[in-house]
Design an enzyme around this catalytic site. Structure first.
Site, PDB file in Angstrom:
ATOM      1  N   SER A 143       0.894  -1.146   0.304  1.00  0.00           N
ATOM      2  CA  SER A 143       0.309  -0.113   0.059  1.00  0.00           C
ATOM      3  C   SER A 143       0.835   1.376  -0.116  1.00  0.00           C
ATOM      4  O   SER A 143       1.189   1.368  -0.716  1.00  0.00           O
ATOM      5  CB  SER A 143      -1.188  -0.263   1.140  1.00  0.00           C
ATOM      6  OG  SER A 143      -1.732   0.787   1.194  1.00  0.00           O
TER       7      SER A 143
ATOM      8  N   ASP B 234       9.932   5.685 -10.249  1.00  0.00           N
ATOM      9  CA  ASP B 234       9.507   6.723 -11.033  1.00  0.00           C
ATOM     10  C   ASP B 234      10.525   7.885 -11.612  1.00  0.00           C
ATOM     11  O   ASP B 234      10.634   8.581 -12.687  1.00  0.00           O
ATOM     12  CB  ASP B 234       8.120   6.567 -11.374  1.00  0.00           C
ATOM     13  CG  ASP B 234       7.058   5.297 -11.773  1.00  0.00           C
ATOM     14  OD1 ASP B 234       7.741   4.725 -11.604  1.00  0.00           O
ATOM     15  OD2 ASP B 234       6.210   5.954 -11.828  1.00  0.00           O
TER      16      ASP B 234
ATOM     17  N   LYS C 281      -0.520  -3.935  -3.307  1.00  0.00           N
ATOM     18  CA  LYS C 281      -2.103  -3.850  -2.701  1.00  0.00           C
ATOM     19  C   LYS C 281      -2.411  -2.586  -2.886  1.00  0.00           C
ATOM     20  O   LYS C 281      -1.966  -1.457  -2.815  1.00  0.00           O
ATOM     21  CB  LYS C 281      -1.710  -3.824  -1.085  1.00  0.00           C
ATOM     22  CG  LYS C 281      -2.895  -4.466  -0.686  1.00  0.00           C
ATOM     23  CD  LYS C 281      -3.958  -3.137  -0.887  1.00  0.00           C
ATOM     24  CE  LYS C 281      -5.560  -2.377   0.230  1.00  0.00           C
ATOM     25  NZ  LYS C 281      -5.886  -1.755   0.422  1.00  0.00           N
TER      26      LYS C 281
END
Length: 535
Positions: A340, A351, A365
């Site tokens: 999460s 990224d 998740k």
């Protein structure tokens, strides 16, 4: 015995591999482009809205007709349900509770969606509370359900479950000696909750261990410290975040400040390790705040629902530059229990090429749940959206793949199997400067070195002797315990011969963690490679 030549080849390969990664960071970090959000796409600067062709209009009409057909079939299904309910009410051999029948049907319907969507009956709905405040009652475990089995994602540090010896990946098969088979996740959680100070017994099945082991745990008010930190090798900041709860980002900033002061005398901090291993997640806002410490600007995470055009975008928090760490090399550690919010932070930093992600692929998740009140007594927890990284990568059921795959290895095994390097050096040669007059400084240095060498040899001999005695005792103990039975552990202190029991209560030391040590090696090589690039 460890093959050191092979290790040297592997180390050389790792160093070259890290150079490639650092080179890509150096060349491309400034050129990362993040796709426009839905709001940006719909701004006044984008006026070219295409007109649907006749073919597209026909497809749209067909889709509408198909939707109408689906709506009709829904009512047909409801009629089927009503017929079965009426048959049960009128023909079942005993009187039934219609309310319970309907609730059971709703629960079954929710179970077909995903492990996180569920119907909340009166008891569960009333007892729901926010576990992210940092203080709550319970055992201190994050659980999930797969194929009807309750799995422990991770036990939170310094909680009753952690102290009892429960581990990530354990299956909870019994609660108070009653089988968990057939229980929903919410029902199992309800059974594990209770008043502070009361005891509960969990039956645990662990991979590699025969039978069910019983753990007795005392419920208590849990006060978790989300951030633990220490300085490694005088110059490297190690920060472990166990859960994204209130003020986690502020705790990280304070930890960095303390470590910076501590490292001043040795040249300051040269790199940061952010440990998100076994972090189950927590507050989304805190995930954004933590990522914002290491990012200057841009998107941190997008939340995409059923309508892709209505996307909630969370951006880097604009704080003072003194509260950010934008230049120091950063490594983020993750594993299969990082979930999460941990995946949101790791994905964003990956990224933007702000950090090297090391470890194992994360849990996956990446869905968002909302709790809705249906009436005065009942509610529904429903998955309504999914998280996307800044480059629109999905997290749900995929997870974050590390830049460097690195398994967990017992560092003590490496230490015990390493062969110390012994080489004859110039000063050890016969007649080394024997005809010269030794200065007082040289004599003092020689005597000090000889004293240290003697002490080192004595220590090695003593350690070898103790290791032999330990192995003898271990073999005798194993021979005796093999005649006994397994599965009788209480609070993780049973009499079985599982070697893991001895390690469960060892105090964690980052400097003895194999993955942390490898991260340190990468950070050390960064400074060297950066000097190459700046020539």
């Amino acid at each position: 015995m460890l093959n050191l030549n092979k290790n040297l080849h592997l180390l050389s390969f790792n160093i070259l591999f890290s150079f490639i990664i650092f080179l890509s960071f150096y060349l491309y970090s400034a050129s990362i482009t993040v796709p426009l959000s839905a709001a940006e796409k719909n701004s006044d600067t984008n006026k070219n809205i295409p007109v649907m062709s006749k073919g597209q209009q026909a497809l749209s009409a067909a889709a509408k007709a198909k939707n109408d057909s689906a709506n009709k079939s829904r009512f047909e299904y409801l009629e089927l349900f009503n017929k079965i309910l009426f048959m049960i009410e009128t023909q079942y051999y005993r009187d039934v509770d219609t309310g319970k029948l309907v609730q059971g049907a709703i629960k079954g319907m929710m179970d077909t969606l995903d492990p996180h969507s569920s119907f909340l009956d009166k008891d569960i709905f009333n007892k729901m509370q926010d576990d992210t405040s940092g203080e709550f009652g319970g055992l201190g475990i994050e659980v999930t359900q797969k194929d009807g089995v309750i799995y422990i994602i991770t036990p939170l540090d310094d909680t009753p479950a952690y102290k009892a010896g429960l581990k990530s990946g354990d299956k909870i098969v019994e609660i108070e000696h009653e089988s968990c088979l057939g229980l929903t996740l919410e029902e199992a959680v309800k059974k594990m909750k209770g008043d502070v100070g009361t005891k509960i017994i969990l039956g645990i099945v662990r991979e590699g261990i025969t039978g069910i082991r019983q753990y007795e745990i005392v419920r208590e008010k849990i006060k978790t410290k989300p951030v633990k930190f220490e300085l490694i090798d005088n110059n490297f900041a190690f920060i472990r975040l166990t859960q994204f709860q209130s003020n986690s980002a502020d705790s990280i900033r304070k930890a960095l400040q303390k470590l910076r002061e501590e490292s001043k005398k040795n040249g300051g901090i040269l790199g940061i390790i952010l440990d998100l291993r076994s972090n189950p997640g927590g507050l989304l806002d805190e995930a954004v705040e933590v990522a914002s410490i290491f990012l200057k600007e841009g998107v941190v995470v997008s939340i995409e629902g059923r309508n892709e055009e209505k996307r909630d975008v969370r951006y880097v928090a604009q704080t003072q530059l003194e509260q950010k760490e934008l230049d120091l090399p950063l490594i983020v550690l993750i594993n299969g229990a990082s979930a999460s919010a941990s995946e949101i932070v790791a994905g964003a930093l990956q990224d933007y090429k702000r950090a090297i992600i090391m470890g194992n692929q994360s849990f996956g998740k990446g869905s968002v749940q909302s709790v809705a009140k249906i009436d005065e007594e009942n509610g529904v927890k429903l998955t309504i959206a999914q998280y996307l990284t800044p480059l629109k990568r999905k997290i749900q059921a995929v997870g974050i793949k590390p830049d460097v795959d690195l398994d967990e290895i017992d560092a003590s095994w490496i230490t015990s199997n390493s062969k110390p390097a012994r080489y004859m050096r110039e000063r050890d040669l016969k007649n080394y400067l024997s005809a010269t007059i030794e200065t007082d400084a040289e004599k003092e240095l020689r005597m000090k070195r000889e004293k240290e060498d003697r002490a080192k040899r004595i220590k090695e001999i003593e350690e070898k002797r103790k290791e032999k005695e330990k192995n003898k005792d271990k073999n005798k103990s194993a021979s005796k315990s093999s005649k006994g039975s397994k599965g009788n552990a209480v609070n993780g202190n049973g009499d079985d011969d599982d070697d893991d029991d001895g390690d469960m209560f060892k105090k964690y030391e980052a400097k003895s963690d194999y993955q942390v040590l490898q991260a340190i090696n990468f950070l050390k090589s960064f400074k060297i490679f950066k000097s190459f690039l700046n020539k």
